[in-house]
Design an enzyme around this catalytic site. Sequence first.
Site, PDB file in Angstrom:
ATOM      1  N   ASP A 176       0.852  -1.218  -0.037  1.00  0.00           N
ATOM      2  CA  ASP A 176      -0.075   0.099  -0.005  1.00  0.00           C
ATOM      3  C   ASP A 176       0.705   1.406   0.024  1.00  0.00           C
ATOM      4  OD1 ASP A 176      -2.878   0.891   0.611  1.00  0.00           O
ATOM      5  OD2 ASP A 176      -1.560   2.242   1.741  1.00  0.00           O
ATOM      6  N   TYR A 213       3.598   9.583  -0.326  1.00  0.00           N
ATOM      7  CA  TYR A 213       4.655   8.879   0.238  1.00  0.00           C
ATOM      8  C   TYR A 213       6.127   8.994  -0.244  1.00  0.00           C
ATOM      9  CZ  TYR A 213       0.587   6.271   2.424  1.00  0.00           C
ATOM     10  OH  TYR A 213      -0.711   6.161   2.831  1.00  0.00           O
ATOM     11  N   LYS A 247      -2.464   6.134  -4.309  1.00  0.00           N
ATOM     12  CA  LYS A 247      -3.487   6.927  -4.224  1.00  0.00           C
ATOM     13  C   LYS A 247      -3.225   8.455  -4.881  1.00  0.00           C
ATOM     14  CE  LYS A 247      -3.806   4.897   0.353  1.00  0.00           C
ATOM     15  NZ  LYS A 247      -2.128   4.570   0.640  1.00  0.00           N
ATOM     16  N   HIS A 251      -7.440   9.740  -1.918  1.00  0.00           N
ATOM     17  CA  HIS A 251      -6.699   9.760  -0.726  1.00  0.00           C
ATOM     18  C   HIS A 251      -7.704  10.280   0.459  1.00  0.00           C
ATOM     19  CE1 HIS A 251      -2.164   9.210   0.990  1.00  0.00           C
ATOM     20  NE2 HIS A 251      -3.209   9.188   2.061  1.00  0.00           N
TER      21      HIS A 251
HETATM   22  P1  NAD Z   1       0.397   1.462  11.800  1.00  0.00           P
HETATM   23  O1  NAD Z   1      -0.738   1.254  12.697  1.00  0.00           O
HETATM   24  O2  NAD Z   1       0.752   0.351  10.845  1.00  0.00           O
HETATM   25  O3  NAD Z   1       1.724   1.508  12.668  1.00  0.00           O
HETATM   26  C1  NAD Z   1       2.844   1.470  12.349  1.00  0.00           C
HETATM   27  C2  NAD Z   1       4.042   1.572  13.352  1.00  0.00           C
HETATM   28  O4  NAD Z   1       3.616   0.715  14.464  1.00  0.00           O
HETATM   29  C3  NAD Z   1       5.480   1.227  13.057  1.00  0.00           C
HETATM   30  O5  NAD Z   1       6.010   2.613  12.586  1.00  0.00           O
HETATM   31  C4  NAD Z   1       6.015   1.110  14.213  1.00  0.00           C
HETATM   32  O6  NAD Z   1       6.373   2.152  14.834  1.00  0.00           O
HETATM   33  C5  NAD Z   1       4.724   0.275  15.124  1.00  0.00           C
HETATM   34  N1  NAD Z   1       4.765  -1.226  14.822  1.00  0.00           N
HETATM   35  C6  NAD Z   1       4.509  -1.927  13.634  1.00  0.00           C
HETATM   36  N2  NAD Z   1       4.501  -2.955  13.992  1.00  0.00           N
HETATM   37  C7  NAD Z   1       4.931  -3.301  15.177  1.00  0.00           C
HETATM   38  C8  NAD Z   1       4.970  -4.353  15.937  1.00  0.00           C
HETATM   39  N3  NAD Z   1       5.066  -5.739  15.744  1.00  0.00           N
HETATM   40  N4  NAD Z   1       5.257  -4.117  17.220  1.00  0.00           N
HETATM   41  C9  NAD Z   1       5.483  -3.000  17.717  1.00  0.00           C
HETATM   42  N5  NAD Z   1       5.197  -1.896  16.964  1.00  0.00           N
HETATM   43  C10 NAD Z   1       4.973  -2.050  15.794  1.00  0.00           C
HETATM   44  O7  NAD Z   1       0.358   2.962  11.071  1.00  0.00           O
HETATM   45  P2  NAD Z   1       0.585   3.720   9.674  1.00  0.00           P
HETATM   46  O8  NAD Z   1       2.040   3.301   9.222  1.00  0.00           O
HETATM   47  O9  NAD Z   1       0.128   4.942  10.167  1.00  0.00           O
HETATM   48  O10 NAD Z   1      -0.482   2.760   8.973  1.00  0.00           O
HETATM   49  C11 NAD Z   1      -0.252   1.630   8.061  1.00  0.00           C
HETATM   50  C12 NAD Z   1      -0.331   1.855   6.485  1.00  0.00           C
HETATM   51  O11 NAD Z   1      -1.696   2.459   6.460  1.00  0.00           O
HETATM   52  C13 NAD Z   1       0.748   3.061   6.220  1.00  0.00           C
HETATM   53  O12 NAD Z   1       2.028   2.685   5.930  1.00  0.00           O
HETATM   54  C14 NAD Z   1      -0.051   3.528   4.983  1.00  0.00           C
HETATM   55  O13 NAD Z   1       0.079   2.707   3.904  1.00  0.00           O
HETATM   56  C15 NAD Z   1      -1.490   3.556   5.297  1.00  0.00           C
HETATM   57  N6  NAD Z   1      -1.982   4.725   5.632  1.00  0.00           N
HETATM   58  C16 NAD Z   1      -3.038   5.206   4.871  1.00  0.00           C
HETATM   59  C17 NAD Z   1      -3.573   6.490   5.377  1.00  0.00           C
HETATM   60  C18 NAD Z   1      -4.641   7.322   4.408  1.00  0.00           C
HETATM   61  O14 NAD Z   1      -4.911   8.303   4.525  1.00  0.00           O
HETATM   62  N7  NAD Z   1      -5.201   6.398   3.483  1.00  0.00           N
HETATM   63  C19 NAD Z   1      -3.052   7.268   6.305  1.00  0.00           C
HETATM   64  C20 NAD Z   1      -2.227   6.645   7.170  1.00  0.00           C
HETATM   65  C21 NAD Z   1      -1.723   5.302   6.817  1.00  0.00           C
END
Ligand code: NAD
Length: 276
Positions: free
Chosen positions: A47, A52, A77, A110
């Site tokens: 994704d 990004y 997106k 987005h």
């Molecule tokens: P997430 O909830 O996936 O959290 C990621 C963070 O959690 C990491 O940076 C790390 O610090 C921690 N983490 C990950 N695995 C872990 C584990 N096993 N144990 C402990 N900590 C852990 O947050 P995110 O990156 O904001 O969201 C995931 C994906 O969603 C993004 O990478 C992106 O692709 C998408 N996203 C989309 C939008 C949108 O507006 N459409 C917005 C934000 C994110």
Amino acid sequence: MHLQSTKRLENGVEMPLFGLGVYKMTDRDETISAITKALQVGYRAIDTASLYFNEIEVGEAIRHSNVPREEIFVTTKVWNTDQGYDNTLRAFEASLKKLAMEYVDLYLTHWPVADKFVDTYRAIERLYDEKLIRVPGVSNHHSHHLEQIFTKANTAPAVNQVEMHPYLSQQDLRAFCAEHNIAVTAWSPLGRGGVLTDDTIQALAVKHGKTPAQIVLRWHLQHGIIVIPKSVKSHRIEENAQIFDFELSAQDMLTLDALNQNKRFGKDPDNFTFDI
Ligand code: NAD
């Protein structure tokens, strides 16, 4: 259910239930090695977004993997400042060029930029008609945004990607999407790590011999939600995928559901400055 299980979308396309999110992966080598690791572990969805600034790396990592392109589900997106009908078509072309791909699996608006998101979606529909994308979708759309789209679109969005985790369980929006055959993807499925220190989640982790992240990701899957957790750390990329060898009980699910506080770690689509 296993790591490569899919959800059949409204138009028959099979979308992996599990994938890697690559938001905030801006270091070139780190991004390529995270995606390479994920594909080795068995992830089959990535994704990304033009925002990004890593579509080039996403394309490169996929091309250099030994997994055929058609076995990987790629989402990107259109960013807020590129919205509107013509701009979206142009933004898509730019994304496709950076990815160096012939098609994208899922293309999303987005955020629902006021006065533009319906035209943006109409452009996404055109890309779908032209077979440049396999699935048309949206992100951060409330039910009232989707209702506006329904009045103008011939093909409804097949996916809505929204913030969701145990502190924001999105029950009403999920019900609305289910009623309209729209699959829901959870972004920030781990609340950006912010729900992992929760006492209740930690207690369930101990009970199941799993980590808090695994408990939360399993909760999403058992609700039929697609997840795209992000990590650049090799051991976490593995850990997050090891959620297919246990099951939360109905009571565990209710316990996690009860953690909802309608708390957002990101922005509310109804209260967002769309030009950033
Ligand atoms: P997430 O909830 O996936 O959290 C990621 C963070 O959690 C990491 O940076 C790390 O610090 C921690 N983490 C990950 N695995 C872990 C584990 N096993 N144990 C402990 N900590 C852990 O947050 P995110 O990156 O904001 O969201 C995931 C994906 O969603 C993004 O990478 C992106 O692709 C998408 N996203 C989309 C939008 C949108 O507006 N459409 C917005 C934000 C994110």
